[in-house]
Scaffold this active site. Sequence first.
Site, PDB file in Angstrom:
ATOM      1  N   HIS A  37       1.468 -14.685 -57.652  1.00 30.33           N
ATOM      2  CA  HIS A  37       1.820 -13.578 -56.772  1.00 30.33           C
ATOM      3  C   HIS A  37       3.201 -13.760 -56.156  1.00 30.33           C
ATOM      4  O   HIS A  37       3.645 -12.940 -55.354  1.00 30.33           O
ATOM      5  CB  HIS A  37       0.753 -13.486 -55.664  1.00 30.33           C
ATOM      6  CG  HIS A  37       0.826 -12.270 -54.822  1.00 30.33           C
ATOM      7  ND1 HIS A  37       1.143 -12.314 -53.481  1.00 30.33           N
ATOM      8  CD2 HIS A  37       0.622 -10.964 -55.105  1.00 30.33           C
ATOM      9  CE1 HIS A  37       1.122 -11.101 -52.969  1.00 30.33           C
ATOM     10  NE2 HIS A  37       0.813 -10.257 -53.934  1.00 30.33           N
ATOM     11  N   HIS A  95       4.731  -4.303 -45.493  1.00 32.48           N
ATOM     12  CA  HIS A  95       4.408  -5.247 -46.560  1.00 32.48           C
ATOM     13  C   HIS A  95       5.130  -6.584 -46.426  1.00 32.48           C
ATOM     14  O   HIS A  95       4.807  -7.545 -47.131  1.00 32.48           O
ATOM     15  CB  HIS A  95       4.738  -4.604 -47.918  1.00 32.48           C
ATOM     16  CG  HIS A  95       4.130  -5.270 -49.103  1.00 32.48           C
ATOM     17  ND1 HIS A  95       4.857  -6.018 -49.982  1.00 32.48           N
ATOM     18  CD2 HIS A  95       2.848  -5.299 -49.558  1.00 32.48           C
ATOM     19  CE1 HIS A  95       4.057  -6.479 -50.946  1.00 32.48           C
ATOM     20  NE2 HIS A  95       2.836  -6.066 -50.710  1.00 32.48           N
TER      21      HIS A  95
END
Length: 342
Positions: free
Chosen positions: A98, A257
Amino acid sequence: RDLLLHHPFVSFEHTFIRFIREAAADPDVTAIKMTLYRVGASSPIVDALIDAARNGKRVAVFLELKARFDEDNNVSWAHALDAAGANIVYGLVGLKNHSKVTLVVRREEGRLRRYVHVGTGNYNARSALQYTDLSLFSAREDLGADIADLFNELTGSSRPPQGLSRGALVAPHQLLPALLDHIEREVEYARGGKAARITAKLNGLSDPEVVRALYRASSAGVEIDLIVRGICTLRPGVPGLSERIRVISVVGRLLEHSRIYRFENGGTPIHLIGSSDLRPRNLRRRVELLVPVGDPENKALLNQALEMYLADSRAWDLQQSGDYVSRGAGSSSAQEQLTSGR
């Protein structure tokens, strides 16, 4: 010096996408390495990587095929990159990658120089218009060496990265212990009568070990301010447990985010940015990357962003009951300020 940018308030297209396009065309660039998670159905970034491979550069891409909802897109891009001559690594058994990181190697004055980009967001041109994220561009030798070591492990080994040695932190083995050490250090400062504070902005907080460490820190006198967009299993304001912890959620036109971690560190603050939230999947079952931000001007930008979000007049305050209470109607005032440049 390093360059820190806050997207979409600063254009992702005119900064990172331009960076990767120019690297692909630059005859002095010898290699480009990148991790890709969610790139979308169309991608100027992958197009640039294909051009780079066709131009004879060494292109290595760690492409996560297990990115939920993007599996088909990523398989298609993997075929296209492979056909262009790029070296593709498809994943690690039992883990997702990720991390958001790029390494460009360029020949300058008879030597090779590394240029690094570390982000908090996916390398996705569409979501870069809809999400708030951070980009760090750096030519620092220590960070470049850490990122080169990371790519060597990702592309040359079947095991997950074991750890980096020059300041960057990587999951699943190194990051969690390092964050717990940072929290414990704040506890020691508080017990010694020094200023002790933790401020963080992230998308989710649910790792039990981290939650317990934050409770211990609060009980020891550490002031803790958290901006958590989504899931948060910690309960703030509980007497004797978390009375020094405050948690807010910021909701606006853009999806929050970015991830920022700030530790007071006895008056010499440490700032980290990167891909990781504080959930078990991030800390224990993924390859995640946080890197230090050292430049004073960039630290000041992070401090300013954190202060702006914490003061958001329309944020939601998490109560000890688990309920959220809105400070005011409407979209995020912090996002409005950032959009207008105030």
